[in-house]
Scaffold this motif. Structure first.
Motif, PDB file in Angstrom:
ATOM      1  N   ARG B  49       0.690  -1.202   0.176  1.00 22.87           N
ATOM      2  CA  ARG B  49       0.044   0.024  -0.070  1.00 22.87           C
ATOM      3  C   ARG B  49       0.955   1.091  -0.041  1.00 22.87           C
ATOM      4  N   ASN B  52       1.323   2.437  -3.989  1.00 23.91           N
ATOM      5  CA  ASN B  52       0.650   3.403  -4.506  1.00 23.91           C
ATOM      6  C   ASN B  52      -0.190   4.617  -3.440  1.00 23.91           C
ATOM      7  N   MET B  54      -1.640   4.312  -0.709  1.00 28.60           N
ATOM      8  CA  MET B  54      -2.841   4.179   0.098  1.00 28.60           C
ATOM      9  C   MET B  54      -3.043   4.506   1.471  1.00 28.60           C
ATOM     10  N   MET B  90      -4.489  -0.907  -8.250  1.00 29.24           N
ATOM     11  CA  MET B  90      -4.697  -1.834  -7.199  1.00 29.24           C
ATOM     12  C   MET B  90      -5.810  -2.705  -7.082  1.00 29.24           C
ATOM     13  N   PHE B  92      -7.775  -5.157  -4.762  1.00 29.03           N
ATOM     14  CA  PHE B  92      -7.782  -5.720  -3.395  1.00 29.03           C
ATOM     15  C   PHE B  92      -8.074  -7.031  -2.861  1.00 29.03           C
ATOM     16  N   LYS B  94     -10.607  -8.372  -0.891  1.00 27.18           N
ATOM     17  CA  LYS B  94     -11.829  -8.554  -0.914  1.00 27.18           C
ATOM     18  C   LYS B  94     -12.286  -7.797  -2.196  1.00 27.18           C
ATOM     19  N   ASN B  96     -14.300  -5.632  -4.407  1.00 26.75           N
ATOM     20  CA  ASN B  96     -15.095  -4.511  -4.016  1.00 26.75           C
ATOM     21  C   ASN B  96     -15.721  -3.856  -5.267  1.00 26.75           C
ATOM     22  N   PRO B  97     -16.606  -4.336  -6.019  1.00 25.76           N
ATOM     23  CA  PRO B  97     -17.175  -3.549  -7.117  1.00 25.76           C
ATOM     24  C   PRO B  97     -17.987  -2.709  -6.474  1.00 25.76           C
ATOM     25  N   ARG B 161     -11.535  -3.350 -14.289  1.00 28.00           N
ATOM     26  CA  ARG B 161     -11.623  -2.205 -13.625  1.00 28.00           C
ATOM     27  C   ARG B 161     -10.298  -1.412 -13.688  1.00 28.00           C
ATOM     28  N   THR B 162      -9.244  -2.044 -13.027  1.00 33.54           N
ATOM     29  CA  THR B 162      -8.155  -1.411 -12.813  1.00 33.54           C
ATOM     30  C   THR B 162      -7.249  -1.224 -14.143  1.00 33.54           C
TER      31      THR B 162
END
Lengths: 314, 252, 412
Positions: B49, B52, B54, B90, B92, B94, B96-97, B161-162
């Motif tokens: 993390r 990037n 985070m 990134m 994750f 879990k 997470n849409p 999505r990434t």
């Protein structure tokens, strides 16, 4: 107290346990009794008001003006006045409350003194007696803003420097602000951190994340807050006693600078200052019934939405 | 050493006073898969993390040292964190849409970058989903809610999505830890395909997965980087005793 | 880094340069500003409520002039109070319509007509409670006893006259010789508060205890929303119920004289305070760590012993906060007080006598005052007191209790 504890501990297996059992039963019985008492009072109030108000309660009652010195007729203007009040109130309070909640959940850092002060202020607002809001409305909105605006723009002619629906609504907005803030904050907190992170990891800015992920996810929370605020605002009387509510008006308010009639105020006036309290009793109960239906049904709706949000969050 | 993508120099991270990463120094090669392994709480996810930024979201975190990506220190005060995250994607642990349609999930990144043209967006959605090897499964239900997908599909959707923001580096934080074996192998396959175009850093606690998917492996323990090297050599002849203990399953 | 790398560099100092995003900046500033308004409102409330009571604190000529102006106005009873500030027409306050409809509802005028007094006469003469602002509708119930005990109001000359009357028990705001004895109001408020808390406190705490310790999950899910529904009852509805139903019921049961009194008001206010106390107590009880109850049950204590000797003591600070906020609610409650307490500022310990509370006084009389006169200022002054009181209660509930809880559960 300690004695009882020792007794029951010391003779755990002895016959003395039965005395402890009896004490326990009495104690649990007392708590049950309290619950039963509270709930039955609640239903008695409901029942009495429904029972006494039902004879007068009709569409005609809701949709007609009071007549004959308010001893006959309906409550239409009071109902409309209440509606306008809560609408103007919501327009002012909902964005304000939502943004404050946004600040508290999204922007405030954990140890920020400023955020702590905002939180404390919001909680204080929630416990300030409603009559104080009325005084504030009179002192700030009417005497300061209103009268100031009249001097500055109306050449001293009295228009805004007197009680009216705008000032009453704004006063009520301050009163209901904590309700909205608390609801929206709760909804914002149910939005998972993972979603915010997903958005930020895609290169979205904080504000983009709020706009596109956080706010859409908390629409139902904002709705709950609004409904609860409306329910509260529709029922409160003290803040509008001297910021805009009128005893009787022959016409509906035409502009924000007019006074208005209000359901709660109507109940108060009719039951304490009517020329014939006995004769207008059915009207009073029916008006109370309308007010109660309005506030309670809104509340039930809000509770249902809220429990849905909570279930979703789990 | 011309293909070094990320050069980490003496990077330390603190949660308040607590040191969570201790002077990490490592080189991460470009267009390769680098696996970060170690027992839980060893700092591997925290390190990921950092890449990037985070960790910026946690107020108590402070970071010292340098993190050079293609020679640019991303912790430099003149560097824009939003632009970094656009280039370093990134995925994750879990999935997470967003609670939106499949299409909107993929289009989210391009949209926030100001893309409005519908045909362009359509194109990006399709290529991203194809790259993530999920296009055939989803092409007929792009308008369905992403929340209706299975766990494995959701995770691949998140990868797509990434990809839609066309990053350069992809960070994966235990992307398959919550998935069934079939979905896991699909994700691993996908990682394998993606490394041609992207530099991938993957955190995993599954050593077989690290061995299967990565070219390089770094072993973290208690906030320290114990050892880093070619995956082959790490797994066959580790230099450090701790690494050996971990790999042979003596702890962790 | 070797710059001959064939791969196009995506990370350059240039492409990653810090950007200034205007919308981002504005959004943050705007949101913080709105949040700040919450703090500002608290200050504004205090400033503006207090500001209107400021004339009371100027012991100079200003206040004196006002007092005298008021005194002279006694000669022409129709215009109760002169117009101190010319540009702000005082006639146009809320009651305008009421006035048009039935001017006789102005207690003061009526009474003045009945027994005109000349300035300077013995002030003890008009100690009758009927003189109050909106008393006429309660003609039947307001007891006309002589409550002249402790009448200290010597007709002092001087500007701090208003102040001196504060500590007396006579509340006669509208007369040739106005007296603002807060003592009667204070006693009335305390009486109602005590009665209400004696009823609401035990009931709500016991109910909360039942909900969190004894009720099954299903029962809990039913009774909790129902009791909290009581909070949705507007206070005017509770006041109305007390006025119409409770008052007659209690009069039949206890057979006292004045139908509306401290007891009826207290019971009604208890209804308003119960949901607040209940909700906060229930939260406090539910926040007691499970390990406490488990440890107690494991030691062989029964459910009720655990509830009474373990859970209840552990939640004391929270319950204390709940009771404080309950007091705050009752203390400042206006509509119930207006409708159910009889509104006579009598000094007596009898719970079945009419009382007049601070909040009800503001509610009843504000619309009949004239902007800027002493009565107006005194009402705002009472408002300031109420505000400070509720603010302090909340501050205590917040800081003291939170600190205690932290200490208890975390050992900090």
């Amino acid at each position: 107290m300690d004695k009882v504890l020792n007794e029951s501990e010391g003779h755990f297996f002895s016959s003395r346990k039965s005395t402890s059992d009896i004490k326990g039963k009495i104690f649990v019985g007392l708590t049950q009794l309290a619950v039963i008492l509270i709930i039955s009072i609640l239903f008695i109030i409901l029942a009495v008001i429904v029972y006494q108000g039902r004879s007068k309660f009709s569409w005609e009652f809701i949709s007609s003006f009071p007549t004959n010195g308010m001893t006959e007729g309906g409550i239409f203007p009071a109902l409309i006045g209440t509606f306008i009040l809560v609408i103007v109130m919501s327009i002012a309070a909902v964005p304000f409350g939502t943004i404050t909640a946004l600040y508290l959940t999204e922007y405030a850092s954990e140890n920020s003194k400023f955020a702590a002060a905002v939180r404390f202020s919001v909680r204080t607002l929630a416990v300030v007696p409603s009559i104080i809001f009325g005084l504030f409305g009179l002192g700030f909105f009417i005497q300061f803003l209103g009268a100031g605006a009249d001097t500055a723009f109306n050449g001293g002619e009295l228009r805004w420097g007197q009680p009216n629906i705008l000032w009453a609504s704004l006063t009520m907005a301050l009163l209901t602000l904590p309700v909205i803030i608390v609801s929206v904050e709760e909804a914002l907190k149910t939005i998972p951190r993972e979603l915010r992170e997903a958005s930020l990891a895609l290169g979205a800015t904080k504000w983009q994340t709020i706009k596109k992920v956080v706010l859409p996810g908390s629409v139902s929370g904002i709705m709950t807050g609004t409904i609860l605020a409306v329910s509260r605002g529709a029922g409160e009387v003290a803040p509008i006693l001297f910021t805009g509510a009128a005893y009787y008006l022959a016409t509906l308010p035409g502009s924000l600078s007019d006074q208005f009639m209000n359901l709660g105020y109507h109940v108060y006036i009719m039951s304490t200052q009517s020329s014939d309290v006995e004769k207008t009793m059915p009207i009073q109960f029916a008006t109370t019934l309308v007010l109660l239906i309005l506030t309670l049904s809104l509340n039930v709706v809000a509770v249902i939405i809220r429990s849905r949000i909570r279930r979703k969050a789990k | 050493m011309k293909d070094i993508k990320i050069k980490v120099n003496d990077l330390s991270l603190y949660y308040g006073d607590k040191k969570a990463l201790n002077e990490i120094t490592m080189d991460i090669p470009a267009n390769k898969v680098t696996a970060l392994i170690g027992p839980s709480g060893c700092g591997k996810s925290t390190f990921l993390r950092c890449i990037n930024r985070m960790n910026d979201l946690i107020p108590s975190v402070s970071i010292t040292g340098k993190m050079l990506v293609e020679g640019v220190d991303i912790y430099d005060k003149n560097v824009d964190v939003v632009n970094i995250r656009k280039k370093i994607g990134m995925v994750f642990q879990k999935s997470n849409p967003f609670p939106k349609s499949i299409y909107e999930n993929i289009a989210y990144g391009p949209r926030i970058n100001g893309m409005k043209d519908k045909t362009e967006l359509d194109e990006i959605v399709e290529t991203s989903l194809r790259q993530a090897a999920i296009w055939d499964e989803l092409k007929d239900r792009l308008d369905d809610s992403a929340l209706g997908l299975s766990g494995g599909q959701q995770q691949r959707l998140c990868i797509a999505r990434t990809l839609a923001v066309s990053p350069d580096i992809i960070l994966m934080d235990e992307p398959a830890s919550a998935l069934d074996p079939i979905s896991t192998s699909k994700i691993e396959e996908l990682v394998h395909q993606l490394k041609e175009q992207y530099t991938i850093i993957i955190v995993t606690h599954n050593m077989q997965q690290a061995a299967r998917t990565s070219d390089h492996t770094a072993f973290f323990y208690m906030g320290n980087l114990i050892e880093m090297g070619k995956t082959n050599s790490i797994f066959t002849k580790p230099v450090q005793k701790q690494t050996e203990d971990y790999i042979t399953g003596r702890f962790g | 880094m070797n710059s001959e790398s064939p791969i196009k560099k995506t990370f350059t100092q240039e492409s990653l340069k810090k950007q200034f995003r205007l919308s981002e900046f504005l959004a943050e500033k705007f949101i913080s500003m709105i949040a700040f308004l919450s703090i500002a409102i608290i200050f504004l409330i205090f400033i503006f409520v207090f500001k209107e009571s400021l004339p009371l604190f100027s012991f100079g000529s200003d206040a004196k002039a006002k007092t005298e102006a008021q005194a002279t106005s006694a000669n022409k009873p129709e215009s109760y109070g002169t117009e101190p500030e010319g540009d702000l027409k005082p006639e146009s306050y809320g009651t305008e319509n009421a006035e048009d409809l039935k001017p006789e509802s102005y207690g003061t005028e009526t009474t003045k007509d009945l027994k005109p007094e000349t300035y300077g006469s013995e002030p003890a003469d008009d100690l009758k409670p009927e003189v109050y602002g909106d008393a006429p509708k309660e003609d039947l119930s307001v007891p006309a006893e002589d409550e002249s005990v402790g009448a200290v109001s010597e007709n002092q000359e001087g500007s701090d006259k208003t102040w001196n009357t504060f500590f007396t028990s006579e509340w006669v705001p509208v007369s040739e010789n106005p007296r603002f004895g807060l003592l009667g109001l204070l006693i009335g408020t305390l009486k109602v508060t005590i009665i209400a808390m004696l009823i609401a406190g035990p009931l709500a705490v016991l109910a909360a205890l039942f909900t969190s310790c004894f009720a099954s999950k299903r029962v809990k899910e039913i009774i909790k929303p129902i009791i909290e529904m009581l909070a949705a009852f507007p206070s005017v509805v509770i006041g109305f119920f007390a006025l119409m139903v409770l008052a007659s019921f209690f009069q039949d049961v206890f057979g006292y004289d004045s139908r509306l009194n401290a007891f009826v008001g207290g019971v009604a206010m208890a209804l308003a305070a119960i949901p607040i106390i209940y909700t906060i107590s229930e939260d406090a009880l539910a926040a007691v760590p499970k390990t406490y109850t488990e440890a107690s049950l494991a030691l062989g204590a029964s459910k009720w012993q655990t509830a009474f000797f373990v859970v209840l003591p552990a939640a004391t600070p929270g319950i204390f906060a709940a009771l404080l906020l309950g007091v705050g609610r009752v203390f400042g409650e206006t509509m119930i007080a207006l409708m159910a307490t009889g509104n006579a500022a009598l000094v007596s310990a009898n719970p079945f006598e009419s009382v007049r509370t601070f909040a009800a006084t503001i509610g009843a009389e504000m619309s009949e005052t004239v902007f800027g006169d002493t009565h107006y200022s005194v009402l705002f002054f009472i408002g300031s007191l109420l505000f400070i009181f509720s603010f302090a209660l909340n501050a205590v509930a917040e800081f003291y209790v939170k600190g205690k809880l932290l200490k208890k559960f975390q050992g900090k």
